[in-house]
Scaffold this active site. Structure first.
Site, PDB file in Angstrom:
ATOM      1  N   LYS A  44       0.848  -1.199   0.000  1.00  0.00           N
ATOM      2  CA  LYS A  44       0.000   0.000   0.000  1.00  0.00           C
ATOM      3  C   LYS A  44       0.882   1.247   0.000  1.00  0.00           C
ATOM      4  O   LYS A  44       2.091   1.166   0.240  1.00  0.00           O
ATOM      5  CB  LYS A  44      -0.940  -0.021   1.194  1.00  0.00           C
ATOM      6  CG  LYS A  44      -0.286  -0.023   2.565  1.00  0.00           C
ATOM      7  CD  LYS A  44      -1.339  -0.377   3.617  1.00  0.00           C
ATOM      8  CE  LYS A  44      -0.744  -0.680   4.950  1.00  0.00           C
ATOM      9  NZ  LYS A  44      -0.709   0.379   5.898  1.00  0.00           N
ATOM     10  N   ARG A 141      -9.669   0.046  15.264  1.00  0.00           N
ATOM     11  CA  ARG A 141      -9.432   0.981  14.166  1.00  0.00           C
ATOM     12  C   ARG A 141     -10.279   0.550  12.971  1.00  0.00           C
ATOM     13  O   ARG A 141     -11.222   1.202  12.604  1.00  0.00           O
ATOM     14  CB  ARG A 141      -7.933   0.998  13.845  1.00  0.00           C
ATOM     15  CG  ARG A 141      -7.534   1.960  12.769  1.00  0.00           C
ATOM     16  CD  ARG A 141      -6.059   1.879  12.446  1.00  0.00           C
ATOM     17  NE  ARG A 141      -5.679   0.604  11.850  1.00  0.00           N
ATOM     18  CZ  ARG A 141      -4.517   0.374  11.241  1.00  0.00           C
ATOM     19  NH1 ARG A 141      -3.597   1.328  11.183  1.00  0.00           N
ATOM     20  NH2 ARG A 141      -4.236  -0.799  10.708  1.00  0.00           N
ATOM     21  N   TYR A 266      16.489  30.401   8.456  1.00  0.00           N
ATOM     22  CA  TYR A 266      15.267  31.056   8.955  1.00  0.00           C
ATOM     23  C   TYR A 266      15.252  31.061  10.474  1.00  0.00           C
ATOM     24  O   TYR A 266      15.548  30.035  11.110  1.00  0.00           O
ATOM     25  CB  TYR A 266      14.028  30.307   8.481  1.00  0.00           C
ATOM     26  CG  TYR A 266      13.664  30.553   7.036  1.00  0.00           C
ATOM     27  CD1 TYR A 266      13.413  31.840   6.561  1.00  0.00           C
ATOM     28  CD2 TYR A 266      13.538  29.483   6.153  1.00  0.00           C
ATOM     29  CE1 TYR A 266      13.066  32.048   5.237  1.00  0.00           C
ATOM     30  CE2 TYR A 266      13.177  29.684   4.835  1.00  0.00           C
ATOM     31  CZ  TYR A 266      12.948  30.972   4.377  1.00  0.00           C
ATOM     32  OH  TYR A 266      12.601  31.175   3.081  1.00  0.00           O
ATOM     33  N   MET A 314      12.305  24.625   2.839  1.00  0.00           N
ATOM     34  CA  MET A 314      11.511  23.842   1.874  1.00  0.00           C
ATOM     35  C   MET A 314      12.373  23.004   0.929  1.00  0.00           C
ATOM     36  O   MET A 314      12.103  21.832   0.690  1.00  0.00           O
ATOM     37  CB  MET A 314      10.606  24.777   1.064  1.00  0.00           C
ATOM     38  CG  MET A 314       9.619  24.027   0.201  1.00  0.00           C
ATOM     39  SD  MET A 314       8.550  25.096  -0.758  1.00  0.00           S
ATOM     40  CE  MET A 314       7.551  25.840   0.492  1.00  0.00           C
TER      41      MET A 314
HETATM   42  C1  LIG Z   1      -3.994  -4.383   8.397  1.00  0.00           C
HETATM   43  C2  LIG Z   1      -2.539  -4.260   8.109  1.00  0.00           C
HETATM   44  N1  LIG Z   1      -1.838  -5.362   7.850  1.00  0.00           N
HETATM   45  C3  LIG Z   1      -0.497  -5.297   7.595  1.00  0.00           C
HETATM   46  C4  LIG Z   1       0.166  -4.080   7.600  1.00  0.00           C
HETATM   47  C5  LIG Z   1       1.644  -4.046   7.393  1.00  0.00           C
HETATM   48  O1  LIG Z   1       2.252  -3.626   8.587  1.00  0.00           O
HETATM   49  P1  LIG Z   1       3.826  -3.502   8.729  1.00  0.00           P
HETATM   50  O2  LIG Z   1       4.244  -2.465   7.764  1.00  0.00           O
HETATM   51  O3  LIG Z   1       4.035  -3.097  10.133  1.00  0.00           O
HETATM   52  O4  LIG Z   1       4.399  -4.834   8.399  1.00  0.00           O
HETATM   53  C6  LIG Z   1      -0.540  -2.924   7.858  1.00  0.00           C
HETATM   54  C7  LIG Z   1       0.175  -1.637   7.844  1.00  0.00           C
HETATM   55  O5  LIG Z   1      -0.153  -0.654   8.387  1.00  0.00           O
HETATM   56  C8  LIG Z   1      -1.929  -3.006   8.120  1.00  0.00           C
HETATM   57  O6  LIG Z   1      -2.644  -1.914   8.382  1.00  0.00           O
END
Ligand SMILES: Cc1ncc(COP(=O)(O)O)c(C=O)c1O
Length: 379
Positions: A44, A141, A266, A314
């Site tokens: 992701k 969550r 700055y 920046m």
């Molecule tokens: C539901 C879920 N599974 C797996 C992962 C992967 O986690 P990690 O990067 O700590 O291995 C995440 C990452 O946030 C997650 O939200």
């Protein structure tokens, strides 16, 4: 390297090197550790900022069959890269018509009874359409809370029709092995799995990167590492068994002498106690190099640490190079902002954040070099 790449690299103010061979080595290490459980790959957020278009095929070649992304858009992009992979979408349906997932062969990880209903309506009796199910065991969550699970179990026929291909939960504190939730969450998960009485073939998963290091019992059928693939340390305050993946080099743009008592940057937040030499590097917070590193972080000139002085702005930051021989620290020379002596986790600690945030903030202006065992490619 092609001539155009070489010239782009020469013109770059900063070069981000991403070691695909290290990602593959990390994948193999994790896969061997959890075998016979399956090791999936979490890609992701553009593979944690490292470029899913390069990372996902490398993982696939290393034998990874199951991938996880956060959103439908990420799933669609990944499907184009990996036509034959199993792809789960962790954020569930997120208000999108289930038919869109089905059309692309993506499996949402459903997070509520409402999503289960939407999925079953769209999937109809189509035996091929499969989805995952996320149970909340304490993270609070995403995922189906216990009372909703009770309701789903009471409606047994829905569960039979759903036949989730993956039932998963997620650790809240896995990077802190002694935390009591690391015992409580698997207990709750196993109890929920027993009550679900899943048909054979459903894959069970609770561990991401840190969870893998909580012990072999947590691997279940599938583990879901992201961070560990990209070289981040899975357990706080312990040696990191994974290979570093990222190196970030910034170029010295200008060098100057400053008098004792003068200031830099700055807000004039750093005053020099002695005469000093300063170098300006072409990387700033717009590149994800965080302003929190002002007057705190350091960069490496070879194996010598050089402090960041003044505020990170920046596009630029300034370092005190008084202790570096003058003939070495000249415009055009490179320093490591992230490298062998200052890995992502160390930079994150200095910035008061975590490696995940450093990686996913890596800027778009860097010249990106991907290296694997024998090849280099630029993006
Ligand atoms: C539901 C879920 N599974 C797996 C992962 C992967 O986690 P990690 O990067 O700590 O291995 C995440 C990452 O946030 C997650 O939200």
């Amino acid at each position: 390297m092609a001539a155009a790449d070489a010239s782009a690299e020469r013109a770059a103010l900063a070069v981000l090197t991403i070691d695909l061979a290290a990602i593959v080595a990390n994948y193999r290490l994790l896969a061997a550790k959890v075998a016979p459980a399956e090791c999936a790959g979490v890609v992701k957020a553009d593979a944690y900022g490292l470029g899913v278009a390069m990372v996902a095929p490398a993982l696939r070649q290393a034998g990874c069959r199951t991938f996880l992304v956060a959103t439908l858009a990420e799933g669609l992009a990944l499907r184009r890269l990996l036509p034959d992979a199993t792809i789960y979408v962790l954020d569930g349906l997120h208000g999108i018509d289930a038919a869109e997932f089905i059309a692309a062969g993506l499996q949402p990880v459903l997070v509520s009874r409402g999503e289960v209903d939407s999925w079953l309506t769209a999937a109809g009796d189509e035996a091929v359409a499969r989805a995952g199910l996320h149970l909340d065991t304490g993270m609070a969550r995403l995922g189906m809370p216990p009372d909703e699970l009770d309701g789903l179990i009471a409606e047994g026929s829905k569960l039979m029709r759903l036949r989730p291909s993956l039932v998963m939960s997620h650790f809240a504190c896995a990077d802190t092995p002694e935390h009591p939730l690391n015992r409580e969450q698997p207990r709750r998960f196993r109890a929920a799995l027993e009550r679900l009485a899943l048909p054979p073939g459903a894959t069970r998963s609770i561990a991401a990167s840190s969870g893998i290091f909580l012990g072999p019992d947590q691997a279940l059928d599938l583990v879901r590492p992201g961070a560990a693939l990209y070289g981040l340390a899975p357990v706080a305050n312990q040696a990191n068994p994974l290979r570093q993946v990222v190196r970030l080099q910034g170029k010295i743009l200008q060098v100057r002498r400053v008098d004792a008592g003068s200031t830099v940057g700055y807000g004039a937040t750093h005053r020099f106690a002695r005469q000093a030499r300063l170098a300006t590097i072409g990387v700033g917070y717009a590149d994800g190099f965080m302003r929190a590193l002002s007057n705190r972080g350091g960069v490496y000139f070879g194996d010598r640490r050089v402090p960041i002085v003044g505020r990170v702005s920046m596009d630029l930051l300034t370092i005190d190079i008084s202790d570096i021989p003058e003939d070495q620290a000249q415009p055009g020379a490179w320093v490591d902002l992230i490298g062998p002596h200052n890995p992502v986790d160390s930079v994150a600690a200095e910035a008061g954040t975590i490696g995940y945030e450093i990686l996913t903030s890596l800027g778009r202006r860097y010249h990106r070099r991907y290296v694997d065992a024998g090849n280099t490619a630029a993006r």
